[in-house]
Design a protein around this motif. Structure first.
Motif, PDB file in Angstrom:
ATOM      1  N   GLY A 125     -76.496 -47.173 -48.632  1.00  0.00           N
ATOM      2  CA  GLY A 125     -75.564 -46.132 -49.044  1.00  0.00           C
ATOM      3  C   GLY A 125     -76.030 -44.765 -48.580  1.00  0.00           C
ATOM      4  O   GLY A 125     -75.212 -43.902 -48.233  1.00  0.00           O
ATOM      5  N   LYS A 129     -73.884 -42.027 -46.371  1.00  0.00           N
ATOM      6  CA  LYS A 129     -73.695 -40.633 -46.791  1.00  0.00           C
ATOM      7  C   LYS A 129     -74.194 -39.662 -45.724  1.00  0.00           C
ATOM      8  O   LYS A 129     -73.551 -38.631 -45.466  1.00  0.00           O
ATOM      9  CB  LYS A 129     -74.401 -40.390 -48.125  1.00  0.00           C
ATOM     10  N   LEU A 132     -71.541 -39.514 -43.092  1.00  0.00           N
ATOM     11  CA  LEU A 132     -70.390 -38.723 -43.525  1.00  0.00           C
ATOM     12  C   LEU A 132     -70.687 -37.231 -43.458  1.00  0.00           C
ATOM     13  O   LEU A 132     -69.832 -36.431 -43.054  1.00  0.00           O
ATOM     14  CB  LEU A 132     -69.991 -39.114 -44.949  1.00  0.00           C
ATOM     15  N   HIS A 133     -71.904 -36.837 -43.836  1.00  0.00           N
ATOM     16  CA  HIS A 133     -72.272 -35.424 -43.778  1.00  0.00           C
ATOM     17  C   HIS A 133     -72.301 -34.932 -42.331  1.00  0.00           C
ATOM     18  O   HIS A 133     -71.909 -33.795 -42.047  1.00  0.00           O
ATOM     19  CB  HIS A 133     -73.648 -35.209 -44.426  1.00  0.00           C
ATOM     20  N   LEU A 149     -64.249 -43.889 -43.651  1.00  0.00           N
ATOM     21  CA  LEU A 149     -64.981 -44.551 -44.732  1.00  0.00           C
ATOM     22  C   LEU A 149     -64.232 -45.787 -45.207  1.00  0.00           C
ATOM     23  O   LEU A 149     -64.848 -46.823 -45.507  1.00  0.00           O
ATOM     24  CB  LEU A 149     -65.203 -43.575 -45.889  1.00  0.00           C
ATOM     25  N   LEU A 172     -68.821 -46.257 -52.040  1.00  0.00           N
ATOM     26  CA  LEU A 172     -69.375 -45.058 -52.650  1.00  0.00           C
ATOM     27  C   LEU A 172     -68.350 -44.378 -53.552  1.00  0.00           C
ATOM     28  O   LEU A 172     -67.148 -44.635 -53.451  1.00  0.00           O
ATOM     29  CB  LEU A 172     -69.807 -44.076 -51.549  1.00  0.00           C
ATOM     30  N   ARG A 174     -66.068 -41.782 -54.092  1.00  0.00           N
ATOM     31  CA  ARG A 174     -65.422 -40.837 -53.177  1.00  0.00           C
ATOM     32  C   ARG A 174     -65.205 -39.474 -53.819  1.00  0.00           C
ATOM     33  O   ARG A 174     -65.247 -38.449 -53.135  1.00  0.00           O
ATOM     34  CB  ARG A 174     -64.099 -41.410 -52.680  1.00  0.00           C
ATOM     35  N   LEU A 177     -68.157 -37.385 -53.402  1.00  0.00           N
ATOM     36  CA  LEU A 177     -68.323 -36.980 -52.007  1.00  0.00           C
ATOM     37  C   LEU A 177     -67.255 -35.986 -51.562  1.00  0.00           C
ATOM     38  O   LEU A 177     -67.246 -35.539 -50.415  1.00  0.00           O
ATOM     39  CB  LEU A 177     -68.265 -38.212 -51.089  1.00  0.00           C
TER      40      LEU A 177
END
Length: 419
Positions: A125, A129, A132-133, A149, A172, A174, A177
């Motif tokens: 995970g 993340k 995504l960042h 995602l 995750l 969401r 996030l």
């Protein structure tokens, strides 16, 4: 430093003959690339819609041609059983044109993992993340990150069910996030008016082309816009073949394969039928076909509805590029949105224009194949007739609209995810 991803051979299509692939296939961080290929193929082939398969593959970093090879007799991806011992999978086709790669292409999940020498099946995970960042830092919009995602979660959900990985690293929270969806989120989809759709149709008919195929290309452009005014998804449009055009109850309609492998019937308006008939007639004449285009089923051997000059299927990238060209040709009416227009904008316009014309929301839902509408129950398509479609209302609005300069585009509320 990331590895040279252009050398990531396994993410590009291989030649058709396994014996011709002598060098070991290299996927940084993956001990047996062929096994991972087979697992990816096993996941993708669960989806009946070819457009869905290609969209998912491209989002993860695989070329569309790789997925097309899963559907062709010559493109065989070895099963997992065949690859446990280190065998190679082979698919047909070529590399995708470089011009079609988006700015986020190198951040597609598989390429991102390869750049770090990490087997995607070992991802956590925390890795997801971090990815995504990085997408966020590279300028990926919220909706883009949401879609990517969702694709990743679907892939790992399959691997979890198959026992390949112990848990889904993309499952995750969401909201934490900042990727949760709400009805209040503004949508980047531009708002097209009936007048602007009319301008697109007029511009398509005048599309410049200096070759002897000018008439064919112009009629194809009009057919593309005409079909998109029916509220089709671009994946549904490129998935149509000539056998998709049928007569039901005496009415011409398209049998469309939508999301989730569900078919729906889309009634052809006079506008769309005329555009399609003119295009198919010219296409048959150009190809010197033995039989003319028909209004019902044809024996066209599953010929694509919208085709290249050589008769092959157009891709969603072809449709996007064509629509941009048409919008530029439309002049002042589309000047403010020509660089942002895309097929979904026409689908969005279908829904908004239909509701402005007081169409029943249940009819609109059935027309465009929305999975749910919060205020309505699932509409039984078995009760549909010519009177229970909003298509004619939208076509009438387009026909009545002039080609005057468009008002500045408005931003609409986001459609629920999955439209």
């Amino acid at each position: 430093m990331p590895a040279d991803l252009d050398a990531l051979i396994v993410l590009e299509t291989l030649r058709e003959t396994p014996a011709a692939v002598e060098p070991a296939v290299d996927w940084p961080g993956v001990e047996n690339p062929a096994e991972l290929q087979a697992q990816i193929a096993d996941w993708l082939t669960q989806y009946a819609n070819a457009g869905t398969r290609k969209t998912y593959a491209y989002a993860l970093g695989l070329p569309p041609a790789w997925v097309e090879a899963l559907e062709t007799p010559g493109g065989v991806v070895a099963s997992e059983d065949q690859t446990k011992a280190g065998g190679r999978a082979s698919v047909g086709g070529g590399r995708p044109p470089v011009g079609r790669l988006g700015v986020l292409h190198q951040l597609a999940w598989f390429r991102w993992c390869a750049g770090r020498g990490m087997d995607p099946r070992a991802a956590t995970g925390g890795d997801v993340k971090a990815w995504l960042h990085q997408l966020d830092a590279a300028g990926a919009e919220k909706r883009t990150r949401q879609r990517m995602l969702s694709t990743l979660s679907a892939f790992y959900g399959h691997l979890t069910e198959a026992g390949v990985v112990p848990a889904n690293p993309a499952a995750l929270n969401r909201a934490r996030l900042g990727l949760g969806s709400t009805a209040r989120d503004a949508s980047p989809t531009i708002r097209l008016t009936a007048g602007q759709l009319r301008a697109l149709l007029d511009a398509a008919a005048q599309l410049p082309n200096r070759t002897r195929y000018r008439e064919l290309y112009a009629r194809r452009a009009v057919a593309v816009v005409g079909l998109l005014t029916l509220g089709l998804r671009v994946s549904e449009l490129v998935g149509l073949d000539r056998d998709s055009l049928v007569l039901s109850g005496g009415e011409p309609m398209l049998r469309v394969l939508g999301k989730g492998g569900h078919h729906r019937e889309v009634y052809l308006t006079d506008l769309a039928e005329r555009a399609l008939t003119d295009y198919l007639t010219e296409r048959d004449r150009t190809a010197q076909a033995a039989t003319p285009a028909l209004r019902g089923r044809t024996s066209a051997n599953r010929s694509p509805m919208i085709a290249t000059k050589e008769g092959g299927p157009c891709s969603r990238f072809d449709i996007n590029a064509l629509l941009r060209r048409i919008a530029v040709q439309a002049g002042p009416a589309l000047a403010e949105v020509a660089d942002r227009i895309h097929p979904h904008a026409l689908r969005h316009a279908y829904v908004t224009i239909a509701l402005e014309q007081d169409a029943r929301i249940q009819h609109v839902q059935a027309d465009v194949g929305h999975a749910t509408i919060a205020t309505t129950q699932y509409y039984d398509r078995g009760r549909r007739t010519r009177d229970t479609t909003a298509a004619d209302l939208v076509a009438a609005a387009i026909q009545a609209a002039g080609t005057e300069a468009a008002a500045p585009p408005r931003t609409e509320a986001a459609e629920p995810e999955g439209h």
